[in-house]
Design a protein around this motif. Structure first.
Motif, short mmCIF file in Angstrom:
data_model
loop_
_atom_site.label_atom_id
_atom_site.label_comp_id
_atom_site.label_asym_id
_atom_site.label_seq_id
_atom_site.Cartn_x
_atom_site.Cartn_y
_atom_site.Cartn_z
N GLY A 1 11.87 20.79 -35.86
CA GLY A 1 11.60 19.98 -37.04
C GLY A 1 12.69 19.99 -38.08
O GLY A 1 12.53 19.44 -39.15
N THR A 2 13.83 20.62 -37.78
CA THR A 2 14.95 20.61 -38.71
C THR A 2 16.19 20.05 -38.03
O THR A 2 16.31 20.11 -36.80
CB THR A 2 15.27 22.02 -39.27
N GLY B 1 14.44 8.76 -39.86
CA GLY B 1 13.46 8.42 -38.84
C GLY B 1 13.07 9.54 -37.90
O GLY B 1 12.71 9.28 -36.77
N PHE B 2 13.13 10.79 -38.32
CA PHE B 2 12.62 11.86 -37.46
C PHE B 2 11.46 12.57 -38.11
O PHE B 2 11.12 12.34 -39.22
CB PHE B 2 13.69 12.89 -37.04
N ASP C 1 12.09 17.40 -40.90
CA ASP C 1 11.48 16.12 -40.53
C ASP C 1 10.81 15.50 -41.74
O ASP C 1 10.17 16.20 -42.53
CB ASP C 1 10.42 16.32 -39.43
N GLY C 2 11.00 14.18 -41.89
CA GLY C 2 10.34 13.46 -42.96
C GLY C 2 11.09 13.40 -44.27
O GLY C 2 10.72 12.63 -45.16
N ALA D 1 20.21 15.45 -52.16
CA ALA D 1 20.01 16.54 -51.20
C ALA D 1 18.56 16.58 -50.77
O ALA D 1 17.69 15.96 -51.39
CB ALA D 1 20.41 17.86 -51.86
N PRO D 2 18.26 17.34 -49.71
CA PRO D 2 16.86 17.51 -49.31
C PRO D 2 16.05 18.01 -50.50
O PRO D 2 16.51 18.85 -51.27
CB PRO D 2 16.93 18.57 -48.21
N GLY D 3 14.87 17.49 -50.65
CA GLY D 3 14.03 17.86 -51.78
C GLY D 3 14.20 16.94 -52.97
O GLY D 3 13.52 17.09 -53.98
#
Length: 98
Positions: free
Chosen positions: A8-9, A97-98, A51-52, A29-31
């Motif tokens: 999932g990463t 898209g994952f 993911d997402g 960035a992520p988050g």
């Protein structure tokens, strides 16, 4: 070889390159944390993304030249954009898209 990521990463790398002397780079960035930097290409930043999550990077220059951004996920190129001129502007954002 890049280190293994957990289920999932994904390893995501933004890169900015070109013939411009400096570029203003804005990336999320992520988050959702947004950062702005003035960089001298070549420049890159690597994150681990779950993911997402969505990510975004764009860059522009105030002087003449060519500017390219790329977005790689787990080592695979998923997006590339190139612009040139007095105010080159590139965007390599993606929902992945994952």
């Amino acid at each position: 070889m890049p280190p293994e990521t957990g289920a999932g990463t994904h390893t995501v790398t933004f890169a900015v390159r070109g013939s411009v002397r400096r570029a203003s780079v804005t990336y999320t960035a992520p988050g959702g944390l947004t950062r702005r930097s003035v960089v001298s290409p070549p420049w890159s930043k690597t994150f681990t993304v779950a993911d997402g999550q969505s990510i975004d990077v764009n860059a522009h220059s105030g002087g003449g030249g060519e500017l390219t951004c790329t977005l790689k996920v787990d080592g695979e190129l998923v997006k590339s954009a190139t612009s040139s001129g007095d105010s080159a502007n590139v965007d390599c954002g993606d929902s992945l898209g994952f």
